[in-house]
Design a protein around this motif. Sequence first.
Motif, PDB file in Angstrom:
ATOM      1  N   ILE A  91      -3.159 -26.521  -3.117  1.00 31.14           N
ATOM      2  CA  ILE A  91      -4.019 -26.726  -1.953  1.00 31.14           C
ATOM      3  C   ILE A  91      -4.529 -28.166  -1.904  1.00 31.14           C
ATOM      4  N   PHE A  92      -4.962 -28.692  -3.065  1.00 29.71           N
ATOM      5  CA  PHE A  92      -5.468 -30.060  -3.099  1.00 29.71           C
ATOM      6  C   PHE A  92      -4.360 -31.070  -2.864  1.00 29.71           C
ATOM      7  N   GLU A  93      -3.141 -30.771  -3.330  1.00 26.24           N
ATOM      8  CA  GLU A  93      -2.014 -31.670  -3.110  1.00 26.24           C
ATOM      9  C   GLU A  93      -1.728 -31.850  -1.625  1.00 26.24           C
ATOM     10  N   ASN A  94      -1.986 -30.805  -0.852  1.00 24.95           N
ATOM     11  CA  ASN A  94      -1.761 -30.869   0.591  1.00 24.95           C
ATOM     12  C   ASN A  94      -2.983 -31.406   1.341  1.00 24.95           C
ATOM     13  N   ASN A  95      -3.925 -31.970   0.567  1.00 28.85           N
ATOM     14  CA  ASN A  95      -5.118 -32.592   1.155  1.00 28.85           C
ATOM     15  C   ASN A  95      -5.918 -31.593   2.004  1.00 28.85           C
ATOM     16  N   ILE A  96      -6.022 -30.366   1.480  1.00 23.44           N
ATOM     17  CA  ILE A  96      -6.770 -29.308   2.163  1.00 23.44           C
ATOM     18  C   ILE A  96      -8.025 -29.006   1.353  1.00 23.44           C
ATOM     19  N   TYR A  97      -9.140 -28.873   2.048  1.00 27.15           N
ATOM     20  CA  TYR A  97     -10.414 -28.593   1.382  1.00 27.15           C
ATOM     21  C   TYR A  97     -10.515 -27.099   1.089  1.00 27.15           C
ATOM     22  N   LEU A  98     -10.847 -26.741  -0.143  1.00 31.25           N
ATOM     23  CA  LEU A  98     -10.964 -25.340  -0.557  1.00 31.25           C
ATOM     24  C   LEU A  98     -12.427 -25.007  -0.822  1.00 31.25           C
ATOM     25  N   ASP A  99     -12.886 -23.951  -0.177  1.00 38.10           N
ATOM     26  CA  ASP A  99     -14.260 -23.486  -0.382  1.00 38.10           C
ATOM     27  C   ASP A  99     -14.186 -21.997  -0.726  1.00 38.10           C
ATOM     28  N   TYR A 100     -14.807 -21.634  -1.831  1.00 37.37           N
ATOM     29  CA  TYR A 100     -14.745 -20.222  -2.212  1.00 37.37           C
ATOM     30  C   TYR A 100     -16.075 -19.749  -2.778  1.00 37.37           C
ATOM     31  N   ASP A 101     -16.325 -18.457  -2.597  1.00 40.03           N
ATOM     32  CA  ASP A 101     -17.550 -17.828  -3.100  1.00 40.03           C
ATOM     33  C   ASP A 101     -17.149 -16.445  -3.618  1.00 40.03           C
ATOM     34  N   ILE A 102     -17.028 -16.327  -4.926  1.00 43.49           N
ATOM     35  CA  ILE A 102     -16.558 -15.076  -5.543  1.00 43.49           C
ATOM     36  C   ILE A 102     -17.706 -14.461  -6.337  1.00 43.49           C
ATOM     37  N   GLU A 103     -18.139 -13.305  -5.894  1.00 47.69           N
ATOM     38  CA  GLU A 103     -19.199 -12.599  -6.614  1.00 47.69           C
ATOM     39  C   GLU A 103     -18.630 -12.067  -7.931  1.00 47.69           C
ATOM     40  N   PRO A 104     -19.285 -12.336  -9.055  1.00 47.88           N
ATOM     41  CA  PRO A 104     -18.711 -11.952 -10.356  1.00 47.88           C
ATOM     42  C   PRO A 104     -18.808 -10.453 -10.635  1.00 47.88           C
ATOM     43  N   ASN A 105     -17.910 -10.034 -11.528  1.00 41.97           N
ATOM     44  CA  ASN A 105     -17.939  -8.670 -12.099  1.00 41.97           C
ATOM     45  C   ASN A 105     -17.856  -7.548 -11.055  1.00 41.97           C
ATOM     46  N   ILE A 106     -17.044  -7.779 -10.047  1.00 39.49           N
ATOM     47  CA  ILE A 106     -16.747  -6.678  -9.101  1.00 39.49           C
ATOM     48  C   ILE A 106     -15.530  -5.933  -9.628  1.00 39.49           C
ATOM     49  N   THR A 107     -15.707  -4.666  -9.900  1.00 38.56           N
ATOM     50  CA  THR A 107     -14.593  -3.861 -10.434  1.00 38.56           C
ATOM     51  C   THR A 107     -14.192  -2.794  -9.435  1.00 38.56           C
ATOM     52  N   ILE A 108     -12.901  -2.542  -9.358  1.00 39.99           N
ATOM     53  CA  ILE A 108     -12.362  -1.464  -8.511  1.00 39.99           C
ATOM     54  C   ILE A 108     -11.292  -0.719  -9.288  1.00 39.99           C
ATOM     55  N   LYS A 109     -10.901   0.410  -8.767  1.00 41.00           N
ATOM     56  CA  LYS A 109      -9.823   1.184  -9.369  1.00 41.00           C
ATOM     57  C   LYS A 109      -8.544   0.939  -8.578  1.00 41.00           C
ATOM     58  N   GLY A 110      -7.528   0.435  -9.251  1.00 38.48           N
ATOM     59  CA  GLY A 110      -6.294   0.133  -8.553  1.00 38.48           C
ATOM     60  C   GLY A 110      -5.286  -0.505  -9.470  1.00 38.48           C
ATOM     61  N   ASN A 111      -4.382  -1.302  -8.877  1.00 37.12           N
ATOM     62  CA  ASN A 111      -3.336  -1.988  -9.620  1.00 37.12           C
ATOM     63  C   ASN A 111      -3.600  -3.483  -9.555  1.00 37.12           C
ATOM     64  N   SER A 112      -3.933  -4.085 -10.671  1.00 40.25           N
ATOM     65  CA  SER A 112      -4.336  -5.489 -10.716  1.00 40.25           C
ATOM     66  C   SER A 112      -3.223  -6.418 -10.234  1.00 40.25           C
ATOM     67  N   GLU A 113      -1.994  -6.223 -10.709  1.00 36.12           N
ATOM     68  CA  GLU A 113      -0.886  -7.116 -10.358  1.00 36.12           C
ATOM     69  C   GLU A 113      -0.581  -7.046  -8.855  1.00 36.12           C
ATOM     70  N   GLN A 114      -0.637  -5.846  -8.300  1.00 33.55           N
ATOM     71  CA  GLN A 114      -0.363  -5.716  -6.872  1.00 33.55           C
ATOM     72  C   GLN A 114      -1.440  -6.413  -6.039  1.00 33.55           C
ATOM     73  N   PHE A 115      -2.688  -6.277  -6.489  1.00 30.98           N
ATOM     74  CA  PHE A 115      -3.745  -6.911  -5.707  1.00 30.98           C
ATOM     75  C   PHE A 115      -3.688  -8.431  -5.825  1.00 30.98           C
ATOM     76  N   LYS A 116      -3.255  -8.931  -6.963  1.00 31.26           N
ATOM     77  CA  LYS A 116      -3.023 -10.367  -7.094  1.00 31.26           C
ATOM     78  C   LYS A 116      -1.957 -10.831  -6.097  1.00 31.26           C
ATOM     79  N   GLN A 117      -0.954  -9.989  -5.896  1.00 30.19           N
ATOM     80  CA  GLN A 117       0.099 -10.317  -4.938  1.00 30.19           C
ATOM     81  C   GLN A 117      -0.469 -10.435  -3.528  1.00 30.19           C
ATOM     82  N   VAL A 118      -1.404  -9.546  -3.172  1.00 27.32           N
ATOM     83  CA  VAL A 118      -2.031  -9.601  -1.854  1.00 27.32           C
ATOM     84  C   VAL A 118      -2.785 -10.913  -1.674  1.00 27.32           C
ATOM     85  N   VAL A 119      -3.589 -11.274  -2.686  1.00 26.00           N
ATOM     86  CA  VAL A 119      -4.362 -12.530  -2.619  1.00 26.00           C
ATOM     87  C   VAL A 119      -3.416 -13.718  -2.518  1.00 26.00           C
ATOM     88  N   MET A 120      -2.317 -13.683  -3.270  1.00 21.47           N
ATOM     89  CA  MET A 120      -1.323 -14.756  -3.241  1.00 21.47           C
ATOM     90  C   MET A 120      -0.716 -14.893  -1.839  1.00 21.47           C
TER      91      MET A 120
END
Length: 412
Positions: free
Chosen positions: A285-314
């Motif tokens: 993102i930084f290589e493409n000169n794009i500004y990144l802003d994020y706000d991630i609340e810590p320790n949010i847990t859910i029941k599911g498949n971690s690898e699949q959800f990473k794919q969604v975020v990706m």
Amino acid sequence: MFKELKKKFLMLNLVIISVTMLAAFLTIYLITYNNTRREIDMELRKLSEFNRKPTDGFMDRPGMNLSDFAQTPPKRSVSFVVYTDSKGNKLATSSIFELEDIFYETAKNIALSKNTEKGRLKLDGTHWAYMKTTYFDGYKITFLDISESQGILTRLIYTFAAVAAVMLIVIYFISRFFANRSIEPIKEAFDKQKQFIGDASHELKTPLSVINTNVDVLLANSDDTISDQSRWLYYIKSEVERMARLTNDLLYLTQVDYSEAKMIFSEFNLSEAVESVLLTMEAMIFENNIYLDYDIEPNITIKGNSEQFKQVVMILLDNALKYTNPTGKVTMVLKKNHNNVILTVSNTGKGIPEEHLPKIFDRFYRIDKSRARNSGGYGLGLAIAKTIVQQHGGKISVKSIENELTTFTIEL
């Protein structure tokens, strides 16, 4: 094909309803007929047991007494009695009506010609039921007018025929309406499948053509070393990798559509999973000169498949990176709202026209109808993301303001 399917649906529906209606009518008719016949038999029996004083000198016969006819009369009804000797000759009649002698004679002859104790006949347009019993050394034939009962049964048939005709017309249009409603999802699924196959074939055709062309180049320069032809080999490798990614995506979507196996979920830290993907994409993102802003609340847990959800975020971050305007901004927010977990990924840029928003999650769908390859991908990413989110019991949506901002929201 679908017209024939709709016709078969209509015909099957009409046949089932017609058979059901016919069975119901026959049941009602048979019950009514048996009840009517039972009532007629009971009244005939009562009339047969009640003896009016006969006329025409019947009382002058030896052994005849007036007490033989002194019984309580049954309810008032249209009837008459004919008395005969053992040979069937008419001896006397008993009736409250004055009828011609030939009428009694004809009724008697018809009744005697049918060697049955009870029966029915039609005489001068009137329906009669009769009962024949032994009376002294002859016969006593009791006749009862059943025209009214017969009329009820006849009217019942006509009423059913009229009601059935009207009902079948109404049911035809109702069935036609529901047939269209029932066939529509099947037609839509068929069209999507057809489009899916066509799009997949189109996407596979391009890398295959590139591979085939580069192989021809290699064969045309067979004397060159591998290092001299490495450029063509890299082209082939690149297209093979593209085909592999496409094949894997297609295989995944097919398994989701047709596999009945349930995925095994476990509890995982969603905040950490999102952060790990973000760190992977941050440098790009930084290589493409794009500004990144994020706000991630810590320790949010859910029941599911971690690898699949990473794919969604990706997928969402990759799309944001591709379609953000130069020096634009990508924003990611993960937070917990009461019992729900909300993940939003936004990016500035051209945005998505409103007419495309309902189809943005369809497979192979692209806003650019020319299917230009400069943006990469096959139009399967968002379809895969939606499928994974739905498997986790959530929903994904998109809002876009043209030339300003596009936001994808996941709610779990």
